[in-house]
Design an enzyme around this catalytic site. Structure first.
Site, PDB file in Angstrom:
ATOM      1  N   ARG A 192      45.482  -8.215   3.448  1.00 47.56           N
ATOM      2  CA  ARG A 192      46.186  -7.316   4.381  1.00 47.56           C
ATOM      3  C   ARG A 192      46.821  -8.050   5.560  1.00 47.56           C
ATOM      4  NH1 ARG A 192      41.799  -3.833   3.147  1.00 47.56           N
ATOM      5  NH2 ARG A 192      42.496  -2.366   1.553  1.00 47.56           N
ATOM      6  N   LYS A 249      61.551 -11.135   8.630  1.00 44.96           N
ATOM      7  CA  LYS A 249      61.832 -10.459   7.356  1.00 44.96           C
ATOM      8  C   LYS A 249      61.320 -11.349   6.233  1.00 44.96           C
ATOM      9  CE  LYS A 249      65.924  -7.660   8.259  1.00 44.96           C
ATOM     10  NZ  LYS A 249      67.328  -7.431   7.875  1.00 44.96           N
ATOM     11  N   GLU A 273      75.943 -19.176   7.407  1.00 41.81           N
ATOM     12  CA  GLU A 273      75.190 -18.303   8.329  1.00 41.81           C
ATOM     13  C   GLU A 273      75.462 -18.692   9.786  1.00 41.81           C
ATOM     14  OE1 GLU A 273      73.448 -15.649   7.372  1.00 41.81           O
ATOM     15  OE2 GLU A 273      72.475 -16.040   5.433  1.00 41.81           O
ATOM     16  N   LYS A 309      69.816 -14.918  17.250  1.00 45.34           N
ATOM     17  CA  LYS A 309      68.991 -14.104  16.364  1.00 45.34           C
ATOM     18  C   LYS A 309      67.763 -13.594  17.116  1.00 45.34           C
ATOM     19  CE  LYS A 309      67.002 -13.370  11.922  1.00 45.34           C
ATOM     20  NZ  LYS A 309      66.955 -13.706  10.517  1.00 45.34           N
ATOM     21  N   GLU A 349      65.267  -3.353  12.656  1.00 47.51           N
ATOM     22  CA  GLU A 349      66.617  -2.978  12.233  1.00 47.51           C
ATOM     23  C   GLU A 349      66.879  -1.469  12.276  1.00 47.51           C
ATOM     24  OE1 GLU A 349      68.234  -5.588   9.212  1.00 47.51           O
ATOM     25  OE2 GLU A 349      69.456  -3.938   8.469  1.00 47.51           O
ATOM     26  N   ARG A 402      70.201  -4.877  14.952  1.00 51.24           N
ATOM     27  CA  ARG A 402      69.870  -5.996  14.056  1.00 51.24           C
ATOM     28  C   ARG A 402      70.765  -6.006  12.818  1.00 51.24           C
ATOM     29  NH1 ARG A 402      63.968  -8.603  12.344  1.00 51.24           N
ATOM     30  NH2 ARG A 402      64.868 -10.147  10.951  1.00 51.24           N
ATOM     31  N   ASN A 461      73.844  -8.658   9.443  1.00 48.25           N
ATOM     32  CA  ASN A 461      74.245  -8.512   8.043  1.00 48.25           C
ATOM     33  C   ASN A 461      75.761  -8.614   7.859  1.00 48.25           C
ATOM     34  OD1 ASN A 461      71.589  -8.095   7.246  1.00 48.25           O
ATOM     35  ND2 ASN A 461      71.723  -5.911   7.730  1.00 48.25           N
ATOM     36  N   HIS A 497      77.249  -9.337   4.488  1.00 48.87           N
ATOM     37  CA  HIS A 497      76.188  -9.240   3.481  1.00 48.87           C
ATOM     38  C   HIS A 497      76.401  -8.127   2.459  1.00 48.87           C
ATOM     39  CE1 HIS A 497      74.219 -12.164   5.973  1.00 48.87           C
ATOM     40  NE2 HIS A 497      73.159 -12.193   5.215  1.00 48.87           N
ATOM     41  N   HIS A 556      75.866  -9.461  -1.134  1.00 51.21           N
ATOM     42  CA  HIS A 556      74.817  -9.024  -2.057  1.00 51.21           C
ATOM     43  C   HIS A 556      75.399  -8.542  -3.383  1.00 51.21           C
ATOM     44  CE1 HIS A 556      71.570  -8.534   1.309  1.00 51.21           C
ATOM     45  NE2 HIS A 556      71.863  -9.781   1.028  1.00 51.21           N
ATOM     46  N   HIS A 577      73.371 -18.044  -1.625  1.00 54.65           N
ATOM     47  CA  HIS A 577      73.395 -16.944  -0.659  1.00 54.65           C
ATOM     48  C   HIS A 577      74.353 -17.219   0.517  1.00 54.65           C
ATOM     49  CE1 HIS A 577      72.043 -13.610   1.785  1.00 54.65           C
ATOM     50  NE2 HIS A 577      71.815 -14.457   2.772  1.00 54.65           N
TER      51      HIS A 577
HETATM   52  N1  LIG Z   1      64.334 -13.519   5.816  1.00 49.41           N
HETATM   53  C1  LIG Z   1      65.544 -13.552   6.334  1.00 49.41           C
HETATM   54  O1  LIG Z   1      65.786 -13.058   7.449  1.00 49.41           O
HETATM   55  C2  LIG Z   1      66.645 -14.212   5.559  1.00 49.41           C
HETATM   56  C3  LIG Z   1      67.871 -14.475   6.187  1.00 49.41           C
HETATM   57  C4  LIG Z   1      68.850 -15.158   5.476  1.00 49.41           C
HETATM   58  C5  LIG Z   1      68.607 -15.545   4.158  1.00 49.41           C
HETATM   59  N2  LIG Z   1      67.408 -15.264   3.590  1.00 49.41           N
HETATM   60  C6  LIG Z   1      67.108 -15.689   2.219  1.00 49.41           C
HETATM   61  O2  LIG Z   1      67.123 -17.119   2.173  1.00 49.41           O
HETATM   62  C7  LIG Z   1      67.380 -17.521   0.827  1.00 49.41           C
HETATM   63  C8  LIG Z   1      68.344 -18.672   0.814  1.00 49.41           C
HETATM   64  O3  LIG Z   1      67.797 -19.748   1.544  1.00 49.41           O
HETATM   65  P1  LIG Z   1      68.234 -21.255   1.255  1.00 49.41           P
HETATM   66  O4  LIG Z   1      69.709 -21.351   1.207  1.00 49.41           O
HETATM   67  O5  LIG Z   1      67.482 -22.097   2.198  1.00 49.41           O
HETATM   68  O6  LIG Z   1      67.775 -21.451  -0.256  1.00 49.41           O
HETATM   69  P2  LIG Z   1      66.643 -22.336  -0.918  1.00 49.41           P
HETATM   70  O7  LIG Z   1      65.327 -22.105  -0.293  1.00 49.41           O
HETATM   71  O8  LIG Z   1      66.772 -22.098  -2.375  1.00 49.41           O
HETATM   72  O9  LIG Z   1      67.098 -23.808  -0.576  1.00 49.41           O
HETATM   73  C9  LIG Z   1      68.300 -24.295  -1.135  1.00 49.41           C
HETATM   74  C10 LIG Z   1      68.046 -25.601  -1.901  1.00 49.41           C
HETATM   75  O10 LIG Z   1      67.843 -26.636  -0.966  1.00 49.41           O
HETATM   76  C11 LIG Z   1      66.671 -27.367  -1.296  1.00 49.41           C
HETATM   77  N3  LIG Z   1      66.174 -27.899  -0.035  1.00 49.41           N
HETATM   78  C12 LIG Z   1      65.638 -27.213   1.006  1.00 49.41           C
HETATM   79  N4  LIG Z   1      65.409 -28.050   2.025  1.00 49.41           N
HETATM   80  C13 LIG Z   1      65.808 -29.282   1.627  1.00 49.41           C
HETATM   81  C14 LIG Z   1      65.873 -30.544   2.252  1.00 49.41           C
HETATM   82  N5  LIG Z   1      65.506 -30.731   3.522  1.00 49.41           N
HETATM   83  N6  LIG Z   1      66.343 -31.584   1.533  1.00 49.41           N
HETATM   84  C15 LIG Z   1      66.764 -31.424   0.255  1.00 49.41           C
HETATM   85  N7  LIG Z   1      66.764 -30.250  -0.374  1.00 49.41           N
HETATM   86  C16 LIG Z   1      66.292 -29.189   0.306  1.00 49.41           C
HETATM   87  C17 LIG Z   1      65.777 -26.386  -1.989  1.00 49.41           C
HETATM   88  O11 LIG Z   1      64.857 -27.033  -2.830  1.00 49.41           O
HETATM   89  C18 LIG Z   1      66.800 -25.559  -2.779  1.00 49.41           C
HETATM   90  O12 LIG Z   1      67.092 -26.211  -3.988  1.00 49.41           O
HETATM   91  C19 LIG Z   1      67.900 -16.295   0.112  1.00 49.41           C
HETATM   92  O13 LIG Z   1      66.921 -15.819  -0.773  1.00 49.41           O
HETATM   93  C20 LIG Z   1      68.144 -15.290   1.211  1.00 49.41           C
HETATM   94  O14 LIG Z   1      67.977 -13.963   0.799  1.00 49.41           O
HETATM   95  C21 LIG Z   1      66.430 -14.614   4.261  1.00 49.41           C
END
Ligand SMILES: NC(=O)c1ccc[n+]([C@@H]2O[C@H](COP(=O)([O-])OP(=O)(O)OC[C@H]3O[C@@H](n4cnc5c(N)ncnc54)[C@H](O)[C@@H]3O)[C@@H](O)[C@H]2O)c1
Length: 367
Positions: free
Chosen positions: A122, A144, A186, A228, A238, A242, A246, A249, A253, A267
């Protein structure tokens, strides 16, 4: 070269530390949070090879023992099956209510490990150690967490604020250029949604930032995270403002769903294309000048980023099918699509009053 941004949420306040070399000092930051000197680290295989030992050494420096789980890299990991692997593993490591889970990786690991922490016993506390640019400027902050469902992206999740965020800007140096630029999508979003001066700065500094200029990277992460944090402090769950985060987005999406959440479109790439489309739509609706979408596209192109639907490899569904995919978005309220549009660069606002035909027109012309 260190910056700190404070997220002042009542009872859930935390600091975001930004700068090079933080992995090596992780123990000093994490130790005050611990009831016993032991943490569980969740990461992906790519990040593990590059940075897990650095983090573990930094923790060991302050006598903190760590155990680690390596999941497969990529968006497909944000799924029920890997959530089960992760929660089972945390239980097998006897992680207790008072322990800390560390998410070491990009947004995928942060979202998945954060959600696992939210539901384990939990709720246990977790620390974000974001390693991608996207995770440092966006996903590690704000609480999030979640996974994707067969019905769409991020549809299963929880708000669960981290106890601490350590954004080591030196680790950005090992990112593949494509991953770095996806995160830059972003960063640009923040300028576009609420800070025209930041967008001006990015137009000047973007190339240096991409080339590795450390002070430019720190400044970009700090300004993004501050914006942020400010928004999250005013609207954590949100209910209103907030949603501005998006920007781009709703388009993004639908495009991610259309391309199967795979390698065709990351993404952050989808966010960049989505921002360009949102500005195009805003201009067509007479909300901003036609120069604004041109300026957005010009900057994205100058950075070597995807800008239009035609930049996405392979076939895409037609405009009608893309609009249908938008219907699954979390931003649908009473069946009406919520869009983030703009009255100019840095002046985004939320509306559900967007004629479907205008959206269709923008999508048709972008292919
Ligand atoms: N929670 C939130 O508020 C929020 C906001 C924006 C995006 N997201 C989510 O984030 C995700 C995308 O994140 P992302 O782009 O980081 O993707 P990811 O975590 O898949 O990372 C992208 C790639 O980079 C590699 N990588 C990460 N750090 C590295 C480093 N220092 N050196 C070499 N390789 C590295 C990873 O292994 C992966 O292959 C999506 O699922 C999206 O929905 C969440």
């Amino acid at each position: 070269m260190r910056e700190t941004v404070h997220v002042d949420l009542p009872g859930r306040a935390y600091d975001i530390h930004i700068g090079p070399g933080l992995l090596a000092e992780a123990g000093a930051y994490v130790a005050p949070l611990l009831r016993r000197p032991r943490v569980a680290v969740v990461t992906d295989a790519t990040v593990a090879k590059l940075h897990l030992e650095g983090l573990r050494a930094g923790l060991a420096e302050k006598g903190i023992d760590s155990t680690a789980l390596e999941l497969p890299p990529g968006e497909a990991t944000k799924c029920w099956a890997q959530l089960e692997v992760c929660t089972d593993w945390l239980l097998s490591q006897q992680i207790e209510r008072g322990d800390i889970v560390i998410a070491l990786g990009g947004g995928v690991i942060g979202d998945l490990a954060g959600f696992a922490a939210a539901i384990l016993r939990r709720g246990v506390r977790f620390v974000q150690v974001p390693t991608s640019l996207l995770a440092q400027v966006d996903s590690s902050v704000g609480g999030k967490t979640g996974i994707n469902a067969s019905h769409g992206k991020n549809l299963i999740g929880a708000f669960h604020q981290p106890a601490l965020v350590l954004a080591d800007t030196a680790v950005l140096g090992t990112l593949q250029p494509r991953d770095f630029l996806a995160g830059y999508g972003e960063v640009v979003k923040y300028g576009l949604l609420g800070d025209a001066a930041f967008f001006d700065w990015l137009e000047g500094q973007g190339p240096a930032l991409a080339a590795g200029d450390m002070s430019a990277r720190i400044e970009a992460v700090r300004r993004s995270v501050q914006m942020k944090a400010d928004i999250v402090m005013r609207d954590e769950t949100e209910q209103g403002e907030r949603a501005l985060l998006n920007l781009g987005h709703t388009f993004c999406h639908a495009l991610e769903a259309a391309t199967g959440y795979g390698n065709r479109l990351m993404h952050g790439e989808g966010v960049a294309v989505g921002c360009a489309l949102a500005f195009e739509l805003s201009a067509r609706l007479g909300l901003c000048s036609q120069e604004d979408p041109s300026r957005v596209r010009a900057h994205l192109r100058a950075m070597g980023m995807k800008t239009d639907l035609r930049d996405i490899d392979g076939d895409l569904p037609d405009a009608e099918a893309l609009v249908a995919l938008m219907g699954q978005d979390k931003k649908v309220v009473d069946g009406r699509l919520n869009f983030i549009l703009a009255r100019g660069i840095g002046q985004a606002f939320v509306t559900d009053d967007v004629p479907r035909d205008a959206v269709l027109g923008v999508l048709r012309d972008a292919t």
